[in-house]
Design a protein around this motif. Structure first.
Motif, PDB file in Angstrom:
ATOM      1  N   THR A   1      39.229  29.841  16.477  1.00  0.00           N
ATOM      2  CA  THR A   1      40.144  28.784  16.613  1.00  0.00           C
ATOM      3  C   THR A   1      40.611  28.567  17.998  1.00  0.00           C
ATOM      4  O   THR A   1      40.985  29.620  18.857  1.00  0.00           O
ATOM      5  CB  THR A   1      41.434  29.260  15.697  1.00  0.00           C
ATOM      6  OG1 THR A   1      41.292  29.410  14.417  1.00  0.00           O
ATOM      7  CG2 THR A   1      42.514  27.854  15.872  1.00  0.00           C
ATOM      8  N   ARG A   2      40.444  27.421  18.509  1.00  0.00           N
ATOM      9  CA  ARG A   2      40.668  26.812  19.847  1.00  0.00           C
ATOM     10  C   ARG A   2      42.245  26.277  19.802  1.00  0.00           C
ATOM     11  O   ARG A   2      42.397  25.162  19.411  1.00  0.00           O
ATOM     12  CB  ARG A   2      40.018  25.677  20.434  1.00  0.00           C
ATOM     13  CG  ARG A   2      40.069  25.745  21.851  1.00  0.00           C
ATOM     14  CD  ARG A   2      39.090  24.289  22.403  1.00  0.00           C
ATOM     15  NE  ARG A   2      38.945  23.093  21.498  1.00  0.00           N
ATOM     16  CZ  ARG A   2      38.086  22.906  20.642  1.00  0.00           C
ATOM     17  NH1 ARG A   2      37.009  23.984  20.461  1.00  0.00           N
ATOM     18  NH2 ARG A   2      37.859  21.970  19.737  1.00  0.00           N
ATOM     19  N   LEU A   3      43.086  27.231  20.395  1.00  0.00           N
ATOM     20  CA  LEU A   3      44.507  26.706  20.164  1.00  0.00           C
ATOM     21  C   LEU A   3      44.956  25.475  21.363  1.00  0.00           C
ATOM     22  O   LEU A   3      44.614  26.135  22.446  1.00  0.00           O
ATOM     23  CB  LEU A   3      45.712  27.924  20.483  1.00  0.00           C
ATOM     24  CG  LEU A   3      45.332  28.899  19.258  1.00  0.00           C
ATOM     25  CD1 LEU A   3      46.015  30.237  19.271  1.00  0.00           C
ATOM     26  CD2 LEU A   3      45.842  28.233  17.658  1.00  0.00           C
ATOM     27  N   GLN A   4      45.576  24.678  20.992  1.00  0.00           N
ATOM     28  CA  GLN A   4      45.948  23.563  21.877  1.00  0.00           C
ATOM     29  C   GLN A   4      47.147  23.134  21.870  1.00  0.00           C
ATOM     30  O   GLN A   4      47.807  23.312  20.913  1.00  0.00           O
ATOM     31  CB  GLN A   4      45.008  22.232  21.560  1.00  0.00           C
ATOM     32  CG  GLN A   4      43.612  22.538  21.621  1.00  0.00           C
ATOM     33  CD  GLN A   4      42.848  21.419  20.783  1.00  0.00           C
ATOM     34  OE1 GLN A   4      42.948  20.095  21.108  1.00  0.00           O
ATOM     35  NE2 GLN A   4      41.915  21.776  19.760  1.00  0.00           N
ATOM     36  N   GLU A   5      47.874  22.913  23.133  1.00  0.00           N
ATOM     37  CA  GLU A   5      49.244  22.374  23.020  1.00  0.00           C
ATOM     38  C   GLU A   5      49.039  20.850  22.655  1.00  0.00           C
ATOM     39  O   GLU A   5      48.279  20.184  22.935  1.00  0.00           O
ATOM     40  CB  GLU A   5      49.840  22.439  24.285  1.00  0.00           C
ATOM     41  CG  GLU A   5      50.183  23.626  24.837  1.00  0.00           C
ATOM     42  CD  GLU A   5      51.039  24.714  24.139  1.00  0.00           C
ATOM     43  OE1 GLU A   5      52.024  24.114  23.602  1.00  0.00           O
ATOM     44  OE2 GLU A   5      50.547  26.011  23.903  1.00  0.00           O
TER      45      GLU A   5
ATOM     46  N   VAL B   1      36.525  42.031  22.063  1.00  0.00           N
ATOM     47  CA  VAL B   1      35.566  41.329  21.363  1.00  0.00           C
ATOM     48  C   VAL B   1      35.678  40.119  21.795  1.00  0.00           C
ATOM     49  O   VAL B   1      34.467  39.262  21.912  1.00  0.00           O
ATOM     50  CB  VAL B   1      35.505  41.773  20.022  1.00  0.00           C
ATOM     51  CG1 VAL B   1      34.539  40.813  18.989  1.00  0.00           C
ATOM     52  CG2 VAL B   1      35.418  43.165  19.564  1.00  0.00           C
ATOM     53  N   ALA B   2      36.605  39.144  21.668  1.00  0.00           N
ATOM     54  CA  ALA B   2      36.787  38.089  22.103  1.00  0.00           C
ATOM     55  C   ALA B   2      36.090  37.657  23.325  1.00  0.00           C
ATOM     56  O   ALA B   2      35.348  36.738  23.511  1.00  0.00           O
ATOM     57  CB  ALA B   2      38.252  37.543  22.031  1.00  0.00           C
ATOM     58  N   ARG B   3      36.437  38.420  24.319  1.00  0.00           N
ATOM     59  CA  ARG B   3      35.988  38.157  25.810  1.00  0.00           C
ATOM     60  C   ARG B   3      34.232  38.281  25.843  1.00  0.00           C
ATOM     61  O   ARG B   3      33.717  37.559  26.468  1.00  0.00           O
ATOM     62  CB  ARG B   3      36.406  39.268  26.686  1.00  0.00           C
ATOM     63  CG  ARG B   3      37.921  38.475  27.513  1.00  0.00           C
ATOM     64  CD  ARG B   3      38.605  39.459  28.253  1.00  0.00           C
ATOM     65  NE  ARG B   3      38.774  40.731  28.192  1.00  0.00           N
ATOM     66  CZ  ARG B   3      39.725  41.491  27.532  1.00  0.00           C
ATOM     67  NH1 ARG B   3      40.862  40.451  27.211  1.00  0.00           N
ATOM     68  NH2 ARG B   3      39.663  42.650  27.291  1.00  0.00           N
ATOM     69  N   ALA B   4      34.098  39.565  25.169  1.00  0.00           N
ATOM     70  CA  ALA B   4      32.599  39.545  25.184  1.00  0.00           C
ATOM     71  C   ALA B   4      31.864  38.451  24.610  1.00  0.00           C
ATOM     72  O   ALA B   4      30.393  38.411  24.708  1.00  0.00           O
ATOM     73  CB  ALA B   4      32.302  40.970  24.356  1.00  0.00           C
TER      74      ALA B   4
ATOM     75  N   ALA C   1      37.523  31.827  25.248  1.00  0.00           N
ATOM     76  CA  ALA C   1      38.651  31.279  26.436  1.00  0.00           C
ATOM     77  C   ALA C   1      39.785  32.024  25.992  1.00  0.00           C
ATOM     78  O   ALA C   1      40.096  32.340  25.005  1.00  0.00           O
ATOM     79  CB  ALA C   1      38.605  29.779  26.584  1.00  0.00           C
ATOM     80  N   ASP C   2      40.592  31.926  26.934  1.00  0.00           N
ATOM     81  CA  ASP C   2      41.967  32.497  26.723  1.00  0.00           C
ATOM     82  C   ASP C   2      42.876  31.971  25.598  1.00  0.00           C
ATOM     83  O   ASP C   2      43.680  32.580  25.058  1.00  0.00           O
ATOM     84  CB  ASP C   2      42.738  32.445  27.940  1.00  0.00           C
ATOM     85  CG  ASP C   2      42.040  33.553  29.050  1.00  0.00           C
ATOM     86  OD1 ASP C   2      41.618  34.338  28.735  1.00  0.00           O
ATOM     87  OD2 ASP C   2      42.831  33.419  30.179  1.00  0.00           O
TER      88      ASP C   2
END
Length: 190
Positions: A99-103, A147-150, A154-155
């Motif tokens: 999930t790419r969280l967006q404002e 795990v997410a970074r590997a 993105a943040d």
């Protein structure tokens, strides 16, 4: 398979083997994700396809994250290490749901997460309709930032789960019989 039949009878299938879904099956499964409810048309989901030797690398990522996250200071046993390395080998194909969280002024992040969940559910149902075994896993590794970074997230991205897919080793169990009335009730406005 009829759409309603798939929706009414889908079950998770946890014991999977080769082969992975074919190209035609994948196309149908992946297209199903793109029809998830999506307030604002943000398309907050994306998926990493992990198969072949990449599954071994994913196991190494799981192991590294588990070893560095050990808060008790005790090293992992050989059995625990092997367990982490073997996790991605449970199925010939794994999809990492992201999930790419967006404002957004009208679409809270909770809705963006729900949209990804809808995309995953659509893929699970499409997989069932295609005769592909599938199940969705979450847990500590899905929430682990290492795990997410590997995996290159993105943040503002988070793992919503790992979807395992393959050929069922046995006939899927029948869907449990649930009474609709146990979950739906008329509301009279009071």
């Amino acid at each position: 398979m009829d759409a309603l039949e798939a929706l009414h009878n889908r079950v998770s299938v946890g014991v999977l083997t080769d082969p992975a879904p074919s190209s035609a099956q994948r196309d149908n499964i992946f297209r199903a994700a793109l029809r998830a409810a999506d307030h604002g048309n943000l398309r907050p989901w994306r998926f990493l396809v992990v198969e072949g030797e990449a599954r071994n690398r994913l196991g190494e990522i799981y192991l590294d994250a588990s070893e560095s996250g050990d808060t008790e200071g005790e090293p992992l046993s050989d059995a625990q290490r092997e367990r982490f390395l073997a996790m991605p080998l449970r199925a010939p194909l794994i999809l990492v749901a992201i999930t790419r969280l967006q404002e957004h002024p009208k679409v809270p992040q909770s809705e963006q997460r729900m949209s990804t969940a809808g995309a995953v559910q659509a893929m699970l149902t499409a997989a069932f309709a295609e005769g592909v075994g599938a199940y969705w896993r979450t847990g500590e590794l899905a929430e682990n930032r290492q795990v997410a970074r590997a995996l290159g997230l993105a943040d503002n991205e988070e793992i919503s789960g790992f979807i395992y897919m393959g050929t069922p080793q046995k006939t899927p169990r029948p869907a449990p019989a649930l009474a609709v009335s146990d979950f739906f009730a008329d509301w009279q406005g009071q």
